[in-house]
Design a protein around this motif. Sequence first.
Motif, PDB file in Angstrom:
ATOM      1  N   VAL A   1       0.833  -1.198   0.000  1.00  0.00           N
ATOM      2  CA  VAL A   1       0.000   0.000   0.000  1.00  0.00           C
ATOM      3  C   VAL A   1       0.874   1.256   0.000  1.00  0.00           C
ATOM      4  O   VAL A   1       0.511   2.261  -0.601  1.00  0.00           O
ATOM      5  N   LYS A   2       2.036   1.189   0.627  1.00  0.00           N
ATOM      6  CA  LYS A   2       2.915   2.356   0.717  1.00  0.00           C
ATOM      7  C   LYS A   2       3.888   2.466  -0.458  1.00  0.00           C
ATOM      8  O   LYS A   2       4.746   3.344  -0.470  1.00  0.00           O
TER       9      LYS A   2
ATOM     10  N   LEU B   1       2.028   2.994  -6.463  1.00  0.00           N
ATOM     11  CA  LEU B   1       0.592   3.127  -6.246  1.00  0.00           C
ATOM     12  C   LEU B   1       0.198   4.604  -6.267  1.00  0.00           C
ATOM     13  O   LEU B   1      -0.759   4.995  -6.938  1.00  0.00           O
TER      14      LEU B   1
ATOM     15  N   TYR C   1     -10.445  -2.872  -6.276  1.00  0.00           N
ATOM     16  CA  TYR C   1      -9.533  -3.562  -5.369  1.00  0.00           C
ATOM     17  C   TYR C   1      -9.974  -5.018  -5.291  1.00  0.00           C
ATOM     18  O   TYR C   1     -11.146  -5.299  -5.080  1.00  0.00           O
TER      19      TYR C   1
ATOM     20  N   ASP D   1      -8.458  -7.061   0.474  1.00  0.00           N
ATOM     21  CA  ASP D   1      -8.465  -6.097   1.564  1.00  0.00           C
ATOM     22  C   ASP D   1      -7.061  -6.075   2.156  1.00  0.00           C
ATOM     23  O   ASP D   1      -6.632  -7.057   2.760  1.00  0.00           O
ATOM     24  N   PRO D   2      -6.317  -4.953   2.001  1.00  0.00           N
ATOM     25  CA  PRO D   2      -4.939  -4.929   2.504  1.00  0.00           C
ATOM     26  C   PRO D   2      -4.842  -5.113   4.016  1.00  0.00           C
ATOM     27  O   PRO D   2      -3.825  -5.561   4.515  1.00  0.00           O
ATOM     28  N   ASP D   3      -5.911  -4.786   4.738  1.00  0.00           N
ATOM     29  CA  ASP D   3      -5.894  -4.989   6.189  1.00  0.00           C
ATOM     30  C   ASP D   3      -5.855  -6.478   6.534  1.00  0.00           C
ATOM     31  O   ASP D   3      -5.344  -6.864   7.579  1.00  0.00           O
TER      32      ASP D   3
ATOM     33  N   ASP E   1      -0.794  -5.777   4.279  1.00  0.00           N
ATOM     34  CA  ASP E   1      -0.374  -4.563   3.588  1.00  0.00           C
ATOM     35  C   ASP E   1      -0.073  -4.776   2.107  1.00  0.00           C
ATOM     36  O   ASP E   1       0.519  -3.947   1.460  1.00  0.00           O
ATOM     37  N   SER E   2      -0.476  -5.902   1.554  1.00  0.00           N
ATOM     38  CA  SER E   2      -0.307  -6.154   0.129  1.00  0.00           C
ATOM     39  C   SER E   2      -1.650  -5.915  -0.561  1.00  0.00           C
ATOM     40  O   SER E   2      -2.688  -6.320  -0.052  1.00  0.00           O
ATOM     41  N   ILE E   3      -1.597  -5.268  -1.707  1.00  0.00           N
ATOM     42  CA  ILE E   3      -2.847  -4.944  -2.386  1.00  0.00           C
ATOM     43  C   ILE E   3      -2.776  -5.317  -3.860  1.00  0.00           C
ATOM     44  O   ILE E   3      -1.731  -5.204  -4.492  1.00  0.00           O
TER      45      ILE E   3
ATOM     46  N   ALA F   1      -4.851  -4.260  -7.205  1.00  0.00           N
ATOM     47  CA  ALA F   1      -5.808  -3.222  -7.586  1.00  0.00           C
ATOM     48  C   ALA F   1      -5.718  -2.895  -9.065  1.00  0.00           C
ATOM     49  O   ALA F   1      -4.791  -3.318  -9.767  1.00  0.00           O
TER      50      ALA F   1
END
Length: 172
Positions: free
Chosen positions: A49-50, A54, A78, A81-83, A87-89, A91
């Motif tokens: 996500v960071k 992105l 998406y 769910d990165p949560d 923390d991987s997404i 999209a």
Amino acid sequence: MRKFFYLMAAVAILLLVLYTYIGGFTAPDVTLATAETKYVAGQPFEGAVKDQALGQAFQKAAQLLKEQKIEGVLGNIYYNDPDKSGDSIRAFIGIIVPDTSAALPAGYTLRTVPGGGQVVRAEVEANVTVAPKKLYAAVFDYAKEEKLQLQDFYLEWFPDEDHGVVEVPVKR
């Protein structure tokens, strides 16, 4: 010491006014709806996500709209769910376009999100900086209250800077 207190109180009041102005206290409207077919022109992203890439994908979509190189509104798909996934997404970042005839910018492809199924839909009048967190929380709360199971598929779009929408399909 008294001056410091007044200064901090003034800063706190300014922050509260700003947060109110951008829709921080606005509650989303959540409904069970039937999805309409949507067309998303964009580029895939898979990573953290960071990850800087992105942010660049979001910026590219905003720039294309600003320069009127494509017609539509900011929109993303998406696939997880990165949560829940560390923390991987996965999209697809881009622009919701009116139909399949849109001329796509270099590096963009078109994905179709079929309509017809039931979705939990949340809408909020809030700035794009606070809208996503409010929208997703509202969708998950609604699904829990109504005992609905949701798919790991999230479609979000921002018809304007102060309006956000999220749809999440209900599992059958």
